[in-house]
Design a protein around this motif. Structure first.
Motif, PDB file in Angstrom:
ATOM      1  N   ASP A 133       0.818  -1.211   0.000  1.00 41.57           N
ATOM      2  CA  ASP A 133       0.000   0.000   0.000  1.00 41.57           C
ATOM      3  C   ASP A 133       0.848   1.256   0.000  1.00 41.57           C
ATOM      4  OD1 ASP A 133      -2.596  -1.023  -0.146  1.00 41.57           O
ATOM      5  OD2 ASP A 133      -2.600  -1.522   1.979  1.00 41.57           O
ATOM      6  N   ALA A 134       1.963   1.247   0.735  1.00 39.37           N
ATOM      7  CA  ALA A 134       2.832   2.423   0.770  1.00 39.37           C
ATOM      8  C   ALA A 134       3.445   2.687  -0.602  1.00 39.37           C
ATOM      9  CB  ALA A 134       3.926   2.241   1.815  1.00 39.37           C
ATOM     10  N   VAL A 135       3.862   1.615  -1.293  1.00 40.72           N
ATOM     11  CA  VAL A 135       4.432   1.765  -2.631  1.00 40.72           C
ATOM     12  C   VAL A 135       3.362   2.250  -3.607  1.00 40.72           C
ATOM     13  CG1 VAL A 135       5.533   0.561  -4.549  1.00 40.72           C
ATOM     14  CG2 VAL A 135       6.181   0.009  -2.201  1.00 40.72           C
ATOM     15  N   ARG A 136       2.189   1.677  -3.510  1.00 38.05           N
ATOM     16  CA  ARG A 136       1.086   2.062  -4.401  1.00 38.05           C
ATOM     17  C   ARG A 136       0.721   3.537  -4.198  1.00 38.05           C
ATOM     18  NH1 ARG A 136      -3.385  -1.215  -6.522  1.00 38.05           N
ATOM     19  NH2 ARG A 136      -5.217   0.091  -6.870  1.00 38.05           N
ATOM     20  N   PHE A 137       0.647   3.973  -2.934  1.00 35.45           N
ATOM     21  CA  PHE A 137       0.282   5.356  -2.651  1.00 35.45           C
ATOM     22  C   PHE A 137       1.376   6.310  -3.119  1.00 35.45           C
ATOM     23  CE2 PHE A 137      -0.931   9.118  -0.316  1.00 35.45           C
ATOM     24  CZ  PHE A 137      -2.302   9.027  -0.244  1.00 35.45           C
ATOM     25  N   THR A 138       2.627   5.904  -2.995  1.00 26.50           N
ATOM     26  CA  THR A 138       3.736   6.733  -3.477  1.00 26.50           C
ATOM     27  C   THR A 138       3.597   7.013  -4.968  1.00 26.50           C
ATOM     28  OG1 THR A 138       5.226   5.812  -1.801  1.00 26.50           O
ATOM     29  CG2 THR A 138       6.245   6.907  -3.686  1.00 26.50           C
ATOM     30  N   LEU A 139       3.350   5.968  -5.741  1.00 19.20           N
ATOM     31  CA  LEU A 139       3.228   6.128  -7.192  1.00 19.20           C
ATOM     32  C   LEU A 139       2.018   6.978  -7.552  1.00 19.20           C
ATOM     33  CD1 LEU A 139       4.128   2.489  -8.296  1.00 19.20           C
ATOM     34  CD2 LEU A 139       5.591   4.512  -8.360  1.00 19.20           C
ATOM     35  N   ALA A 140       0.900   6.775  -6.847  1.00 18.91           N
ATOM     36  CA  ALA A 140      -0.305   7.561  -7.139  1.00 18.91           C
ATOM     37  C   ALA A 140      -0.090   9.033  -6.805  1.00 18.91           C
ATOM     38  CB  ALA A 140      -1.492   7.007  -6.357  1.00 18.91           C
ATOM     39  N   SER A 141       0.552   9.313  -5.686  1.00 16.23           N
ATOM     40  CA  SER A 141       0.740  10.704  -5.258  1.00 16.23           C
ATOM     41  C   SER A 141       1.712  11.465  -6.145  1.00 16.23           C
ATOM     42  CB  SER A 141       1.237  10.746  -3.811  1.00 16.23           C
ATOM     43  OG  SER A 141       2.537  10.193  -3.715  1.00 16.23           O
ATOM     44  N   MET A 142       2.531  10.746  -6.912  1.00 20.12           N
ATOM     45  CA  MET A 142       3.523  11.386  -7.778  1.00 20.12           C
ATOM     46  C   MET A 142       3.133  11.324  -9.253  1.00 20.12           C
ATOM     47  SD  MET A 142       6.987   9.963  -5.919  1.00 20.12           S
ATOM     48  CE  MET A 142       8.089  11.088  -6.765  1.00 20.12           C
TER      49      MET A 142
END
Length: 487
Positions: A133-142
């Motif tokens: 989830d942390a990796v997924r959110f990182t990509l979405a936020s950028m």
């Protein structure tokens, strides 16, 4: 072998040209399905999935794949009838209506990943270290349109902390639900997640958090409609961490009072406590649904636990996504809470400058208009909880001195004795005075520019005049404080 069954000029394409099943995507949906006369027929899969709405791809294969998919779809699918048997128009032969072009994931220095350069990041390793989830959110936020993603482990670490924050908030909620059950309170979570209105007497922070939920739902809805996944992710992040966790969870501790156990069926539970817990649960559940597309695994597990593994749907992904109309807007509560937040943060900053010990409560003096005075008086418990305010005394005149701060809406002073560094305070006030004077000069230049005033929209002019008035107020107060120091 030619793939065209049309009487039009044949478009020759073979497997040696490109991967047929990837580019000629309609072949995976049952095409060609010819009748005895060789005419293509519609299949169930073609009826349901062709054309589709959206294609997600990278910019580097626009011609190699996307353009060919469009051309071949327009060429071959014109012969396939519509589900109702009518002739297919060109608009319905195009395989998709919109194309979302995402950026490439590069390393932290914005270099393209290459085994030769040795800068390849193994996604499995990153997921094992930080969580999916942390990796997924990182990509979405950028995922800003038109830019590549410079993948940063430091930012991923920050979103892992965000995931931990959500877990801690869930533990706090579950703990209070258990306390409520032990005290005899009944808990029911609204399956629809819709709150039409709040009862009279609802505390300020609860009315405010529902207004914020209304606003963030609007922001996320518009961002997702425009494929601005970065804006949606950041709006949810700010709401969940900044407003729900840092403010609302702290304020509801004032209302959750389970000291008196309800021992009989006739005993009436505290209504403020019951309303606060129900609101907290509803807001948290809605926030989970809002976050679900970005952190699906964490939200799924917490959501099932919230319903004791008997949820209203098989998955949180199958529930209603939050809409602005689901939550009551309250601009009055939003304005009042903004004032309280400004007052609390100003007092916190003053306490830090004065060196007040963190756990020591101090009185404050407040000078403001009647609305703010009444607001502060009605919410002294909030000031005590969030800013360690022992009591509030209301001043009839403006406040000045090293222990006071001024804003356009109020003056506040923290009553705490300490040795004042007069030269340092004089230097700080002098810098503030120069900043305000520079702002006044810039605003006055624009306001005196007849050409600008004639062309500028009315809201811009009104905002400039308001800013000028507020800056002038701060300038006058700062100047008075400097004079009080003998400068």
């Amino acid at each position: 072998m030619p793939l065209s069954t049309s009487s039009r000029p044949k478009l020759l394409c073979t497997a040696s040209d490109f991967t047929i099943t990837s580019v000629i995507h309609f072949t995976t949906l049952g095409w060609p399905n010819a009748d005895a006369d060789g005419k293509p027929q519609i299949t169930d899969d073609l009826a349901n999935f062709y054309p589709t709405t959206l294609l997600v791809t990278g910019f580097d294969i626009l011609f190699f794949w996307v353009a060919r998919m469009i051309m071949l779809g327009c060429h071959f699918m014109l012969d396939v009838p519509m589900p109702d048997g009518s002739k297919r128009e060109l608009a319905n032969a195009v395989p998709f209506k919109e194309v979302y072009i995402h950026g490439l994931v590069r390393d932290a220095d914005r270099q393209k990943m290459s085994k030769t350069k040795g800068n390849v990041i193994n996604p499995i390793d990153i997921i094992e270290r930080f969580g999916t989830d942390a990796v997924r959110f990182t990509l979405a936020s950028m995922a800003s349109p038109g830019t590549d993603i410079a993948f940063s482990e430091a930012r991923t670490e920050g979103y892992r902390a965000f995931a931990n924050k959500i877990w801690n908030a869930a533990r706090f909620l579950f703990m209070n639900i258990d306390r409520a059950k032990e005290a005899g309170y009944s808990m029911t979570i609204r399956d629809s997640g819709i709150v039409t209105e709040l009862p009279a007497g609802t505390p300020l922070e609860t009315r405010w958090i529902f207004d914020r939920l209304n606003a963030v739902s609007t922001t996320v809805d518009h961002a997702l409609a425009d494929y601005r996944f970065d804006e949606a992710a950041n709006a949810i992040y700010q709401f969940f961490w900044g407003e729900l966790c840092d403010w609302y969870l702290e304020l509801v501790k004032l209302r959750l009072n389970f000291a008196e156990k309800v021992s009989t069926e006739d005993a009436e539970p505290d209504m403020t406590t019951a309303l606060t817990l129900a609101s907290l649960t509803g807001v948290f559940e809605a926030a989970l649904r809002l976050l679900s597309p970005f952190m699906p695994f964490l939200t799924e597990e917490i959501w099932h636990a919230l319903y004791n593994d008997v949820p209203p749907a098989k998955s949180i992904a199958l529930t209603r996504y939050p809409q602005a109309a689901d939550f009551p807007a309250d601009p009055v509560a939003a304005s009042a809470m903004k004032t309280m937040q400004d007052l609390i943060t100003t007092v916190r900053a003053l306490r830090k400058e004065l060196g007040v010990p963190e756990k020591e409560a101090t009185p404050i003096h407040l000078h403001a208009n009647n609305r703010i005075v009444a607001l502060a008086d009605a919410n002294q418990d909030m000031l005590s909880r969030m800013a360690r305010v022992a009591s509030v005394e209301f001043a009839s005149e403006s406040l000045s001195g090293s222990n006071a701060r001024s804003t356009p809406d109020f003056d506040v002073a923290v009553l705490y004795e300490r040795q004042i560094d007069i030269p340092a305070e004089r230097e700080r006030l002098t810098k503030d005075l120069a900043k305000y004077e520079k702002g006044l000069q810039a605003a006055e230049r624009q306001l005196s520019n007849e050409a600008f005033m004639a062309k500028a929209p009315a809201p811009i002019v009104d905002g400039l005049r308001k800013q000028h008035a507020e800056t002038k107020t701060l300038y006058d107060k700062t100047k008075s404080t400097l004079e009080a120091l003998g400068c």
